[in-house]
Every structure is written in structure tokens, then in C-alpha cells.
Design an enzyme around this catalytic site. Sequence first.
Site, PDB file in Angstrom:
ATOM      1  N   CYS A 305       2.790   0.366  -0.591  1.00 47.51           N
ATOM      2  CA  CYS A 305       3.481   1.615  -0.239  1.00 47.51           C
ATOM      3  C   CYS A 305       3.445   2.650  -1.348  1.00 47.51           C
ATOM      4  O   CYS A 305       3.452   3.842  -1.099  1.00 47.51           O
ATOM      5  CB  CYS A 305       4.919   1.290   0.119  1.00 47.51           C
ATOM      6  SG  CYS A 305       5.760   0.390  -1.187  1.00 47.51           S
ATOM      7  N   GLU A 402      -0.945   8.184   5.610  1.00 46.34           N
ATOM      8  CA  GLU A 402      -1.078   6.924   4.889  1.00 46.34           C
ATOM      9  C   GLU A 402      -2.186   6.086   5.526  1.00 46.34           C
ATOM     10  O   GLU A 402      -2.151   5.827   6.730  1.00 46.34           O
ATOM     11  CB  GLU A 402       0.251   6.160   4.961  1.00 46.34           C
ATOM     12  CG  GLU A 402       0.262   4.910   4.120  1.00 46.34           C
ATOM     13  CD  GLU A 402       1.575   4.141   4.222  1.00 46.34           C
ATOM     14  OE1 GLU A 402       2.080   3.954   5.339  1.00 46.34           O
ATOM     15  OE2 GLU A 402       2.099   3.731   3.173  1.00 46.34           O
TER      16      GLU A 402
HETATM   17  P1  NAD Z   1       5.492  -2.354  10.452  1.00 44.25           P
HETATM   18  O1  NAD Z   1       6.464  -1.275  10.401  1.00 44.25           O
HETATM   19  O2  NAD Z   1       4.510  -2.392  11.551  1.00 44.25           O
HETATM   20  O3  NAD Z   1       6.190  -3.793  10.436  1.00 44.25           O
HETATM   21  C1  NAD Z   1       7.175  -4.131   9.491  1.00 44.25           C
HETATM   22  C2  NAD Z   1       8.121  -5.129  10.118  1.00 44.25           C
HETATM   23  O4  NAD Z   1       8.794  -4.493  11.190  1.00 44.25           O
HETATM   24  C3  NAD Z   1       7.473  -6.365  10.695  1.00 44.25           C
HETATM   25  O5  NAD Z   1       8.300  -7.477  10.418  1.00 44.25           O
HETATM   26  C4  NAD Z   1       7.455  -6.088  12.179  1.00 44.25           C
HETATM   27  O6  NAD Z   1       7.472  -7.247  12.977  1.00 44.25           O
HETATM   28  C5  NAD Z   1       8.742  -5.303  12.361  1.00 44.25           C
HETATM   29  N1  NAD Z   1       8.781  -4.433  13.537  1.00 44.25           N
HETATM   30  C6  NAD Z   1       7.754  -3.863  14.216  1.00 44.25           C
HETATM   31  N2  NAD Z   1       8.222  -3.138  15.250  1.00 44.25           N
HETATM   32  C7  NAD Z   1       9.576  -3.241  15.226  1.00 44.25           C
HETATM   33  C8  NAD Z   1      10.630  -2.702  16.023  1.00 44.25           C
HETATM   34  N3  NAD Z   1      10.384  -1.906  17.052  1.00 44.25           N
HETATM   35  N4  NAD Z   1      11.905  -3.006  15.701  1.00 44.25           N
HETATM   36  C9  NAD Z   1      12.191  -3.799  14.642  1.00 44.25           C
HETATM   37  N5  NAD Z   1      11.227  -4.346  13.857  1.00 44.25           N
HETATM   38  C10 NAD Z   1       9.938  -4.065  14.133  1.00 44.25           C
HETATM   39  O7  NAD Z   1       4.794  -2.243   9.031  1.00 44.25           O
HETATM   40  P2  NAD Z   1       3.636  -3.088   8.473  1.00 44.25           P
HETATM   41  O8  NAD Z   1       2.376  -2.608   9.113  1.00 44.25           O
HETATM   42  O9  NAD Z   1       3.969  -4.528   8.549  1.00 44.25           O
HETATM   43  O10 NAD Z   1       3.669  -2.667   6.921  1.00 44.25           O
HETATM   44  C11 NAD Z   1       3.055  -1.557   6.460  1.00 44.25           C
HETATM   45  C12 NAD Z   1       4.007  -0.420   6.200  1.00 44.25           C
HETATM   46  O11 NAD Z   1       5.059  -0.828   5.322  1.00 44.25           O
HETATM   47  C13 NAD Z   1       3.333   0.730   5.473  1.00 44.25           C
HETATM   48  O12 NAD Z   1       3.658   1.949   6.079  1.00 44.25           O
HETATM   49  C14 NAD Z   1       3.907   0.664   4.063  1.00 44.25           C
HETATM   50  O13 NAD Z   1       3.870   1.855   3.369  1.00 44.25           O
HETATM   51  C15 NAD Z   1       5.254   0.151   4.308  1.00 44.25           C
HETATM   52  N6  NAD Z   1       5.792  -0.474   3.086  1.00 44.25           N
HETATM   53  C16 NAD Z   1       6.765   0.190   2.408  1.00 44.25           C
HETATM   54  C17 NAD Z   1       7.289  -0.341   1.237  1.00 44.25           C
HETATM   55  C18 NAD Z   1       8.355   0.378   0.458  1.00 44.25           C
HETATM   56  O14 NAD Z   1       8.992  -0.247  -0.369  1.00 44.25           O
HETATM   57  N7  NAD Z   1       8.598   1.634   0.693  1.00 44.25           N
HETATM   58  C19 NAD Z   1       6.832  -1.575   0.782  1.00 44.25           C
HETATM   59  C20 NAD Z   1       5.843  -2.231   1.492  1.00 44.25           C
HETATM   60  C21 NAD Z   1       5.345  -1.664   2.668  1.00 44.25           C
END
Ligand code: NAD
Length: 506
Positions: A305, A402
Site C-alpha cells: 500500500c 493504484e
Molecule cells: P480487498 O479490499 O479486495 O480485500 C481485503 C479484505 O476484505 C479481504 O479479507 C476480503 O475478503 C475482504 N472483503 C472483500 N469484500 C468485502 C466486503 N464487501 N465486505 C467485507 N470484507 C470484504 O483488498 P485486497 O485486494 O485483498 O488488498 C489490496 C488492497 O489493500 C490494496 O488496495 C492495498 O493498497 C490495500 N492495503 C492497504 C494497506 C494499508 O495499510 N493502508 C496495507 C496493505 C494493503
Amino acid sequence: MSGLITEPTDDIRRFMARDHRLFIDGLWVAPGSNRLIEVENPSTEEVIARLHSASLADLDRAVAAARGALDGPWGRMPPAARAKLMYRLAGLMEAAALDLGQLSTLENGMPLWMSMDKLAAFCPELVRYYAGWCTKVTGDTLPAVPLRGEGDDWLVYTLKQPVGVVGAIIPWNAPASMITLKAAPALAAGCTMVLKPAEMTPLLAIRFTELIEEAGFPAGVFNLVQGYGDDIGDGIARHPGIDKVAFTGSTAVGKAIVRAAADDLKRVSLELGGKSPFIVCADADLDVAAPSAAAACFFLSGQNCMAGTRLFVEESIAEEFEERLVAAAATFTLGDGFAPGTMIGPVISAKQLARVKGFIDEAESVGARRIFGGNVPGGKGHFVEPTVFADVTPDMRLAREEVFGPVLAVQRFSQDNERELLARVNGTTYGLSGSVWTRDIGRALRLAKHVDSGQVGVNAHAAVSPETPFGGNKQSGWGREFGREGLDAYLKTKAVSVNLGPHLGG
Ligand code: NAD
């Protein structure tokens, strides 16, 4: 130790083949849903484990167990005893670094040296840092006199109390850090937790939960439910028994969680996406800045991120710096995380690879100049070369959205127009991280002050440490993790106003 291992150990192969369960109220229980989760090794495309999702009834039981622990032994446990359990957990994490590191590499693809480093050092340190806070959570006494209470003497003080049951929803990009970053401050604050890992990376969470059990945390304090976002993730966001959702993931899902959590106005903290700037001034130490720029973007294959994905370089050194970037990018050897010499692994899935390739093809078609990488090697695994584009303009999608892949977008700026530079730097919907590279202290601090991000490095990028608050501005999130602010996010304040009666002699 990571250098000695070039393939998964027998212990880890046996672990992956196991019948995987949920952890609810101190017991390993069979999932109640038939929905299958297949875990793929992104380096080989092999399915390395199969498990089933929790049902919504399992989630209810996990939430009830977390509530029971809060109202029971955990809630009554002295802070020093809580700290002791956390210190024990940190030691167990170090001792299990080999298992945890391998699982991270197998389910996420990151190089083993990186996963082991985190698990041998950073994650246990984070647990220890928060363990230290257990005995230092205090309120204030206030010299307050309530309205119309002047005739009386008062004692007014605040109590810091745990927010309650926390539902943690985490992504797949750094499983160990993500779990630790949720669990450590929540436990230190005295909260209980229901954790849902990402469906792509459920395995490390299982081994971590075994360590929680081994450390001796009371039943119900930490509960593990596996599942997808649209069932268990959404279920956590809506659950009336959950007091706070702690979420890390994409901005789009963050918004969906806020909507789902709005019904009962539960607390929500969000760590979301980023498009962080890396600003290189002409007087910077280029020997350090160029490899650091490559690392800032390509670390974790760009699935990070805080990645520095928008590089702004001063016009007068741009050509030389681009050449240096190409040389630095060439050192990022792609490969299986178990292979010696691998610097970066694959991206997480075929879908993510297609998305990254889409950005690369589109950038080229709209006139960005590809100066390194951009190819997808044949064969198994979701690999894409680290890629550098020069001549990127602010209107291009590559400059705004992103990618979550190893693609660096270079723009140039002129020395005499910092205002225009900052307008471009801050011209995205994100505001997570960033860095300024210069030997001019005034310029460094001026730019650092005006970059609209939760944290900015000077001659360093993504300088994360347990003590330093981390989080996003704008659509990069709500709230901060790490440090004292990371603990506060799991505490609520109660003000107690005590009327002591009329003043002495009054
Ligand atoms: P994602 O948002 O698709 O998934 C993250 C989590 O959310 C997973 O456990 C997923 O199952 C869950 N999820 C998906 N849909 C949901 C819903 N409708 N309701 C509740 N939970 C739901 O993200 P990803 O693709 O797994 O990760 C990538 C993203 O995470 C990138 O945008 C990245 O920048 C961000 N990220 C941010 C940080 C930070 O500290 N700011 C750190 C790591 C990753």
C-alpha cells in the site's frame, strides 16, 4: 536461516494437507459452510491447501465467544498478566518463524528471506511494543467543575476502556504484518477479536492462531473465521455484536464496509490503498536514491500500500536518474520465493496479473515511454517483470490509480516551481505515504510539510516502525495504526464526574 531452505519442509507440507478448522471459543471446530477456499501458490499455480468457509452461524458463535471473554476472564485479567501473555506470544512467533515464513511465501509468493525477516524481527517486536502499553493505559484527572456545580468540590477523571469486540478483516499482501498489526494493539487495549484473513492467504493465520492458543490466552479472546468478503467479511461489517471493524484492504471495499457498518454506527478504522510520491531533487544522493526508488516501488512486487509508485524527478537530472533506475530495476530478480537470489515474487493471482498487464499496455498506448521490463515471462506462476515508465503525464491512468503491481511511473518537474510540483504530487484521491530526497534541509522539510500523506520520509521511503503512526489521508483511510495512536484506536474514553459535596468549610 532462510538461505538454507530451498523447498517447503515436510512439516509444512503436512500442515498444508491438514483438515483446516476455525478457532472459536478456544476450540478448533469444523467450518459450517460448504463454500470451498482453494489456496494457490502464486509462484507455481499449484493448489496447496483446501478449506471451507465459516458459516454466518459460525461467525455468530465467534462473536458470542469474544463477548463472553470480554465480560469474563479476559476483562478481569490484570494488565500485567495480559502483557505477559503477549510477551510469550512474541517469543513463540520468533520460535515459529520458519513455519510462518514458509507459509507466507507459499500463499503470498514473497521471497522467503523477506517473510523470515519480518517474522524473526518486525512482527514479534510489534507485539512486544504493544505488550509494553498494557500497563501504561491511563486516563486523566481534570480540574473540572461542571456547570452550576461551583458550590461543590469535584473529582473528574477519565477511564480508558477497551472498545470491545473487534472484527478484523485483512488483505493477502503481507499476511504476518497484517495479522500482527490488528491483534497486537487490540489485545494490549483489552479488546477481543474475530479475525477474517483474506481468502487467498488463510494459512499463516491458522499457524498464528495456534501460537495464540499455545501462549495461553483465555478462550474467546482471539477467534479465527475463514471466508470470503461477500459472506464473512460483509457479515463482520454488519454484525450487531461487533463494536469495531478494523479493516485493511482496497478503497472500494473500505467504502462498502462503511456502508454496511452504518446500520448500527459501529466504529470503523480503514487502512486503504495508495499512490505514493517519491520526489527526487537534483541535489539528492543519487547513489542511494535510485536503488531506494526501485525498492520503494518493487518491494512485495508492488503489492504494497505504501509503494512509491509515482516518481517525480527534477528535470536537470532526469535522464541520468532514469538510467540509474533502469540499472536498479535490473537487480530485482523475479522468481519463486524459495529460490536463492529471488528479490521479488509473482503477483497474487491470474486476475491481478491481467490487471497489472492492462495498466502496462494502456500506459504504452497513451504515450508513456517504457524504459524497463513490462513483460510477462512464459511458464507457470503469475510473474510480471518490474517495469519503469518515463514521460508519464498526470492525466494518465497510471499516474492516478493504484496498480498494486511492480510498475513505476516517472514524471519530471522543474526546480523553480514547487507549487506546480505539489499540485501534481497531491493531485490524487490517495494520501498514504511518500518521500522527499534532497540534501537541502529547508526544501526537504518544506516539501514534507506540504505532501498530503499520513507519513512522509526524508531520504527514506516507507520508514515504518512500531512507534510511528501510520495511516492515510483522503481516500487512503481513516485513523492510524502503530504507535500510541494505534492503541487509542482500540480504546474508548469514559468521563466520570464525582460530586464530593460542599467545599471544606463552605
Ligand atoms: P480487498 O479490499 O479486495 O480485500 C481485503 C479484505 O476484505 C479481504 O479479507 C476480503 O475478503 C475482504 N472483503 C472483500 N469484500 C468485502 C466486503 N464487501 N465486505 C467485507 N470484507 C470484504 O483488498 P485486497 O485486494 O485483498 O488488498 C489490496 C488492497 O489493500 C490494496 O488496495 C492495498 O493498497 C490495500 N492495503 C492497504 C494497506 C494499508 O495499510 N493502508 C496495507 C496493505 C494493503
